[in-house]
Write a protein that holds these residues in place. Sequence first.
Motif, PDB file in Angstrom:
ATOM      1  N   LYS A  43      -1.619  -2.389  -3.902  1.00  0.00           N
ATOM      2  CA  LYS A  43      -1.731  -3.370  -2.816  1.00  0.00           C
ATOM      3  C   LYS A  43      -0.566  -4.354  -2.871  1.00  0.00           C
ATOM      4  O   LYS A  43       0.019  -4.700  -1.844  1.00  0.00           O
ATOM      5  N   ARG A 102       2.717  -2.633  -1.708  1.00  0.00           N
ATOM      6  CA  ARG A 102       2.637  -2.405  -0.259  1.00  0.00           C
ATOM      7  C   ARG A 102       2.912  -3.700   0.505  1.00  0.00           C
ATOM      8  O   ARG A 102       3.707  -3.723   1.447  1.00  0.00           O
ATOM      9  N   ASP A 103       2.287  -4.788   0.087  1.00  0.00           N
ATOM     10  CA  ASP A 103       2.482  -6.065   0.776  1.00  0.00           C
ATOM     11  C   ASP A 103       3.869  -6.638   0.526  1.00  0.00           C
ATOM     12  O   ASP A 103       4.454  -7.267   1.414  1.00  0.00           O
ATOM     13  N   ILE A 154       0.284 -12.910  -0.767  1.00  0.00           N
ATOM     14  CA  ILE A 154      -0.786 -11.969  -1.108  1.00  0.00           C
ATOM     15  C   ILE A 154      -0.324 -11.015  -2.211  1.00  0.00           C
ATOM     16  O   ILE A 154      -1.069 -10.744  -3.166  1.00  0.00           O
ATOM     17  N   ALA A 155       0.899 -10.521  -2.109  1.00  0.00           N
ATOM     18  CA  ALA A 155       1.427  -9.628  -3.145  1.00  0.00           C
ATOM     19  C   ALA A 155       1.447 -10.341  -4.499  1.00  0.00           C
ATOM     20  O   ALA A 155       1.035  -9.765  -5.510  1.00  0.00           O
ATOM     21  N   SER A 199       6.188  -4.710   2.878  1.00  0.00           N
ATOM     22  CA  SER A 199       5.975  -5.126   4.272  1.00  0.00           C
ATOM     23  C   SER A 199       6.535  -6.515   4.523  1.00  0.00           C
ATOM     24  O   SER A 199       7.186  -6.761   5.542  1.00  0.00           O
ATOM     25  N   GLY A 200       6.295  -7.433   3.590  1.00  0.00           N
ATOM     26  CA  GLY A 200       6.794  -8.799   3.757  1.00  0.00           C
ATOM     27  C   GLY A 200       8.303  -8.881   3.775  1.00  0.00           C
ATOM     28  O   GLY A 200       8.898  -9.564   4.610  1.00  0.00           O
ATOM     29  N   HIS A 234      -8.608  -9.109   8.433  1.00  0.00           N
ATOM     30  CA  HIS A 234      -7.837  -7.886   8.632  1.00  0.00           C
ATOM     31  C   HIS A 234      -7.719  -7.566  10.129  1.00  0.00           C
ATOM     32  O   HIS A 234      -6.643  -7.217  10.622  1.00  0.00           O
ATOM     33  N   LEU A 251       2.440 -12.276   3.408  1.00  0.00           N
ATOM     34  CA  LEU A 251       2.423 -11.016   2.655  1.00  0.00           C
ATOM     35  C   LEU A 251       2.995 -11.181   1.250  1.00  0.00           C
ATOM     36  O   LEU A 251       2.477 -10.605   0.290  1.00  0.00           O
ATOM     37  N   THR A 260      -5.349 -10.007  11.779  1.00  0.00           N
ATOM     38  CA  THR A 260      -3.962  -9.664  11.441  1.00  0.00           C
ATOM     39  C   THR A 260      -3.448  -8.541  12.332  1.00  0.00           C
ATOM     40  O   THR A 260      -2.336  -8.615  12.870  1.00  0.00           O
TER      41      THR A 260
END
Length: 129
Positions: free
Chosen positions: A54, A57-58, A24-25, A61-62, A109, A21, A112
């Motif tokens: 996005k 958000r990531d 990705i962020a 979460s991470g 997705h 995450l 995941t």
Amino acid sequence: MLTEKLPLGAKIVGYLFTFGLLFIAGRFLLASESAEHDFGLIYNQPNNSFHYIKAVRDLFSGVTIGAFTLLNWRKPLAIVFLTGSLVPLGDMIIVLTSPSALASAAWIHGLTALTAWITSYFLLRPKNR
């Protein structure tokens, strides 16, 4: 007890999700168009608002998954995985139903979300004594 020791498998999955995450962020912040394509959408807007939303958000979460994993918070981590699985599930539905999406990207997705559900199951099931 909040700080029950996490099984090794849960720690591995927790840290994999954390680093994934965060990666990705970072991509959505630094290489937006490439990350967008890999996400499965072709956004083509002059404004990068989607990318920033996005990424934040990531990032959240991470960091949350990483902190709960590091602190051995078994049940809170399970709840974050379980409720957080709605995010990749929603992402999969968005990719599959968007006219400009790359449907071939939807599988990641779904995988995941499935991984989050399986991890939640093992974290929430009663331990054998």
